[in-house]
Write an enzyme that holds these catalytic residues in place. Structure first.
Site, short mmCIF file in Angstrom:
data_model
loop_
_atom_site.label_atom_id
_atom_site.label_comp_id
_atom_site.label_asym_id
_atom_site.label_seq_id
_atom_site.Cartn_x
_atom_site.Cartn_y
_atom_site.Cartn_z
N ILE A 31 22.74 50.27 32.95
CA ILE A 31 23.05 51.09 31.77
C ILE A 31 24.17 52.08 32.03
O ILE A 31 24.72 52.66 31.09
CB ILE A 31 21.81 51.83 31.23
N ASN A 87 22.15 50.06 48.24
CA ASN A 87 22.02 51.43 48.73
C ASN A 87 20.60 51.61 49.25
O ASN A 87 19.64 51.24 48.57
CB ASN A 87 22.30 52.42 47.61
N GLY A 93 22.90 56.88 48.26
CA GLY A 93 23.12 56.71 46.83
C GLY A 93 22.02 55.99 46.09
O GLY A 93 22.17 55.70 44.91
N GLN A 94 20.91 55.67 46.77
CA GLN A 94 19.81 55.01 46.07
C GLN A 94 19.13 56.02 45.16
O GLN A 94 18.67 57.07 45.60
CB GLN A 94 18.81 54.41 47.07
N HIS A 100 17.21 46.99 44.96
CA HIS A 100 18.08 46.36 43.98
C HIS A 100 19.45 46.15 44.59
O HIS A 100 19.91 46.92 45.41
CB HIS A 100 18.16 47.16 42.68
#
Length: 114
Positions: A31, A87, A93-94, A100
């Protein structure tokens, strides 16, 4: 994990634009895309991160990666011209703690990424 946003997307409790599904893996458009094509590929099984994966997850992790060229071909991008990013951990940055893989494409991608 019922409160995980990706688990809720898998259960269709939260809408998403799905582009691929099989028995173990789903993929949907991010998104907040960072590239013209930005797909998230996730396992149906909740695993918080690669750091928490076990040897029992080996085949599943491989299935996630092997889904990428099929997804690329399905959505009409060159199946050998995309980047996959995983990540692991907040400092990397996760932001969603459900493994994923980001499939990025649609423009020239610089390296290093940031």
């Amino acid at each position: 994990m019922s409160e995980c946003i990706f688990c809720r997307i898998i259960r269709r409790e939260i809408p998403a634009q799905f582009v691929y599904e099989d028995e173990q893996v789903v993929a949907f458009r991010d998104i907040n895309p960072v590239a013209p094509t930005h797909i998230l590929i996730i396992p149906r099984e909740h695993i918080a991160s690669v750091a928490e994966a076990t040897p029992e997850h080996q085949a599943l992790l491989g299935q996630i990666l092997l889904a990428a060229p099929r997804i690329a071909e399905k959505i009409g991008i060159e199946k050998d011209n995309f980047r996959l990013v995983i990540n692991t951990g907040a400092d990397a940055g996760q932001t969603v703690f459900h493994i994923h893989v980001h499939l990025l494409a649609g423009r020239a991608l610089a390296w290093p990424p940031g």
